[in-house]
Design a protein around this motif. Structure first.
Motif, short mmCIF file in Angstrom:
data_model
loop_
_atom_site.label_atom_id
_atom_site.label_comp_id
_atom_site.label_asym_id
_atom_site.label_seq_id
_atom_site.Cartn_x
_atom_site.Cartn_y
_atom_site.Cartn_z
N ALA A 152 44.30 5.97 17.12
CA ALA A 152 45.19 6.49 18.14
C ALA A 152 45.98 5.36 18.79
N ARG A 153 47.27 5.58 18.94
CA ARG A 153 48.11 4.59 19.63
C ARG A 153 48.26 4.95 21.10
N LYS A 154 48.27 6.24 21.35
CA LYS A 154 48.34 6.68 22.74
C LYS A 154 47.47 7.90 22.90
N GLN A 155 47.11 8.16 24.10
CA GLN A 155 46.22 9.28 24.38
C GLN A 155 47.05 10.50 24.71
N THR A 156 46.71 11.60 24.09
CA THR A 156 47.36 12.86 24.41
C THR A 156 46.34 13.77 25.08
N ALA A 157 46.82 14.64 25.88
CA ALA A 157 45.92 15.54 26.58
C ALA A 157 46.31 16.97 26.31
N ALA A 158 45.37 17.77 25.95
CA ALA A 158 45.56 19.20 25.79
C ALA A 158 44.68 19.86 26.84
N LYS A 159 45.27 20.56 27.75
CA LYS A 159 44.52 21.15 28.85
C LYS A 159 44.48 22.63 28.66
N PRO A 160 43.48 23.30 29.06
CA PRO A 160 42.20 22.85 29.58
C PRO A 160 41.26 22.40 28.46
N LEU A 161 40.39 21.50 28.80
CA LEU A 161 39.48 20.91 27.83
C LEU A 161 38.04 21.20 28.17
N SER A 162 37.29 21.48 27.13
CA SER A 162 35.83 21.46 27.23
C SER A 162 35.39 20.26 26.44
N ARG A 163 34.43 19.54 26.96
CA ARG A 163 33.97 18.34 26.28
C ARG A 163 32.54 18.54 25.79
N VAL A 164 32.31 18.11 24.55
CA VAL A 164 30.97 18.06 23.99
C VAL A 164 30.74 16.60 23.62
N THR A 165 29.67 16.03 24.14
CA THR A 165 29.37 14.63 23.91
C THR A 165 28.01 14.51 23.23
N ILE A 166 27.96 13.66 22.22
CA ILE A 166 26.68 13.35 21.56
C ILE A 166 26.47 11.85 21.72
N ASP A 167 25.39 11.46 22.41
CA ASP A 167 25.16 10.04 22.62
C ASP A 167 24.36 9.45 21.45
N ALA A 168 24.12 8.15 21.52
CA ALA A 168 23.43 7.45 20.44
C ALA A 168 22.00 7.96 20.23
N GLY A 169 21.42 8.53 21.26
CA GLY A 169 20.06 9.07 21.15
C GLY A 169 20.01 10.48 20.60
N GLY A 170 21.17 11.06 20.29
CA GLY A 170 21.22 12.42 19.76
C GLY A 170 21.16 13.49 20.83
N ASN A 171 21.40 13.11 22.08
CA ASN A 171 21.42 14.07 23.19
C ASN A 171 22.79 14.71 23.31
N TYR A 172 22.82 16.00 23.64
CA TYR A 172 24.07 16.73 23.79
C TYR A 172 24.41 16.91 25.26
N TYR A 173 25.70 16.79 25.58
CA TYR A 173 26.20 17.00 26.92
C TYR A 173 27.45 17.86 26.83
N VAL A 174 27.65 18.74 27.80
CA VAL A 174 28.84 19.57 27.84
C VAL A 174 29.46 19.49 29.22
N ALA A 175 30.77 19.71 29.27
CA ALA A 175 31.50 19.73 30.54
C ALA A 175 32.78 20.52 30.33
N PHE A 176 33.32 21.03 31.42
CA PHE A 176 34.59 21.76 31.37
C PHE A 176 35.48 21.21 32.47
N GLY A 177 36.71 20.91 32.11
CA GLY A 177 37.66 20.39 33.09
C GLY A 177 37.19 19.07 33.66
N LYS A 178 37.13 18.99 34.98
CA LYS A 178 36.73 17.74 35.64
C LYS A 178 35.26 17.72 36.04
N GLN A 179 34.51 18.69 35.53
CA GLN A 179 33.08 18.72 35.84
C GLN A 179 32.38 17.51 35.23
N ARG A 180 31.25 17.19 35.82
CA ARG A 180 30.40 16.14 35.23
C ARG A 180 29.65 16.73 34.05
#
Length: 124
Positions: A34-62
């Motif tokens: 990526a050369r620049k960051q684009t944003a598509a709103k609204p976003l839900s985020r799914v995160t997988i960390d190095a330990g294999g743990n899952y995290y979810v968030a919507f918008g500006k939530q933690r």
């Protein structure tokens, strides 16, 4: 006729030797950068960390930690609120590809629009 067979054998030997020198076509991959960051709103985020743990968030939530089975219901609830929702998948580079495919399958089954997060290289 004998000279013709000599020529044919010479051509055969020539083609056999040159065919071994040709490198077969391989799939060359250039991974996206990526050369620049684009944003598509609204976003839900799914995160997988190095330990294999899952995290979810919507918008500006933690992000909140969830099990894999809780991801689909969370995203379905958010999709009811925002039908044009995008899912952004953040995964640590050490996460096995199998885990990423599981999230992609959840998105595909529910017809969510999904994007993989990349890192933007630093400007020098």
């Amino acid at each position: 006729m004998a000279s013709m067979t000599d020529i044919i054998f010479l051509l055969l030997i020539f083609f056999m030797i040159t065919s071994t020198l040709v490198v077969p076509n391989a799939i060359k991959l250039t991974l996206p950068q990526a050369r620049k960051q684009t944003a598509a709103k609204p976003l839900s985020r799914v995160t997988i960390d190095a330990g294999g743990n899952y995290y979810v968030a919507f918008g500006k939530q933690r992000e909140k930690r969830v099990s894999f089975d809780e991801i689909a219901p969370f995203l379905q609830e958010r999709a009811l609120e925002e039908p044009e929702m995008y899912v952004l998948l953040y995964a640590d580079e050490s996460v096995p590809y199998k885990e990423i495919v599981k999230i992609l399958n959840v998105a595909n089954e529910n017809r969510f629009k999904i994007a993989l997060a990349t890192r933007v290289p630093r400007q020098r």
